[in-house]
Motif scaffolding. Structure first.
Motif, PDB file in Angstrom:
ATOM      1  N   ASP A 136      -6.042  10.759  -9.292  1.00  0.00           N
ATOM      2  CA  ASP A 136      -5.439   9.985  -8.344  1.00  0.00           C
ATOM      3  C   ASP A 136      -3.792  10.260  -8.285  1.00  0.00           C
ATOM      4  OD1 ASP A 136      -5.461   7.833  -6.227  1.00  0.00           O
ATOM      5  OD2 ASP A 136      -4.195   6.856  -7.604  1.00  0.00           O
ATOM      6  N   ASP A 141       1.314  12.972  -0.899  1.00  0.00           N
ATOM      7  CA  ASP A 141       1.572  12.214   0.399  1.00  0.00           C
ATOM      8  C   ASP A 141       0.692  12.725   1.437  1.00  0.00           C
ATOM      9  OD1 ASP A 141       3.388  10.427  -1.026  1.00  0.00           O
ATOM     10  OD2 ASP A 141       5.108  11.608  -0.087  1.00  0.00           O
ATOM     11  N   ARG A 144      -2.991  11.909   0.644  1.00  0.00           N
ATOM     12  CA  ARG A 144      -3.177  10.505   0.759  1.00  0.00           C
ATOM     13  C   ARG A 144      -3.308   9.906   2.197  1.00  0.00           C
ATOM     14  NH1 ARG A 144      -2.946   8.236  -4.007  1.00  0.00           N
ATOM     15  NH2 ARG A 144      -1.648   9.213  -5.539  1.00  0.00           N
ATOM     16  N   ARG A 148      -6.455   8.187   3.897  1.00  0.00           N
ATOM     17  CA  ARG A 148      -6.437   6.864   4.520  1.00  0.00           C
ATOM     18  C   ARG A 148      -7.293   7.034   5.835  1.00  0.00           C
ATOM     19  NH1 ARG A 148      -1.444   6.688   2.081  1.00  0.00           N
ATOM     20  NH2 ARG A 148      -0.252   7.453   4.225  1.00  0.00           N
TER      21      ARG A 148
END
Length: 167
Positions: A136, A141, A144, A148
């Motif tokens: 993780d 970014d 990520r 999402r």
């Protein structure tokens, strides 16, 4: 043969995605099997930018394809799909190696992707191609944001991972 996708190839890529997605039905992932394969217009963005490759049969018609982005400074596999009747011919591997060459020419340090952790032709397959699961704290970014968006689309109903292969 692997080559850059041409505008006339794009409808075939939608068909390949639909056919490849159907394999998920057999393992109880019907939502994935029934997922929208995308549109020619969406694929055209990759094709025009030179980030869509196809593997073709003897008739020069696509039987597999790969789409790529650059995410967190790495070449990111947005999608790689193979017609079910053409699996086990190393077409996906050849497309990934083509992307590795493209990335190397641009000085990108690695390939990344997101995938299902427990589907045999997903994470376990990529591990055989020298990808590893990112911890993780290693996820940038850009990845990520992709994760999402995937979660918002309901893909996290099944375990997913981000993976990397240094070049």
């Amino acid at each position: 043969m692997i080559r850059l996708a041409r505008p006339g190839d794009l409808p075939a890529l939608v068909d390949i995605e639909r056919a490849a997605g159907s394999l998920f039905r057999a393992i109880g992932m019907t939502a994935i099997a029934d997922d929208d394969p995308g549109s020619v217009a969406e694929l055209a963005v990759y094709q025009v930018d030179g980030r869509a490759w196809v593997s073709t049969g003897e008739d020069d018609r696509p039987v597999a394809y790969l789409l790529a982005d650059v995410v967190d400074g790495c070449a990111h596999i947005e999608q790689v799909s193979v017609r079910p009747e053409c699996t086990r011919r190393a077409l996906g591997r050849a497309l990934i190696e083509t992307l590795a060459g493209w990335a190397g020419e641009r000085g990108l340090p690695a390939l990344t992707l997101t995938t299902f952790a427990e589907v045999p032709w997903n994470a376990p397959y990529y591990e055989r191609l020298r990808f590893r699961v990112l911890a993780d704290e290693e996820i940038g970014d850009g990845l990520r944001a992709i994760r999402r968006e995937e979660a918002a689309r309901g893909l996290d109903a099944w375990p997913r991972v981000a993976m990397i292969r240094p070049l």
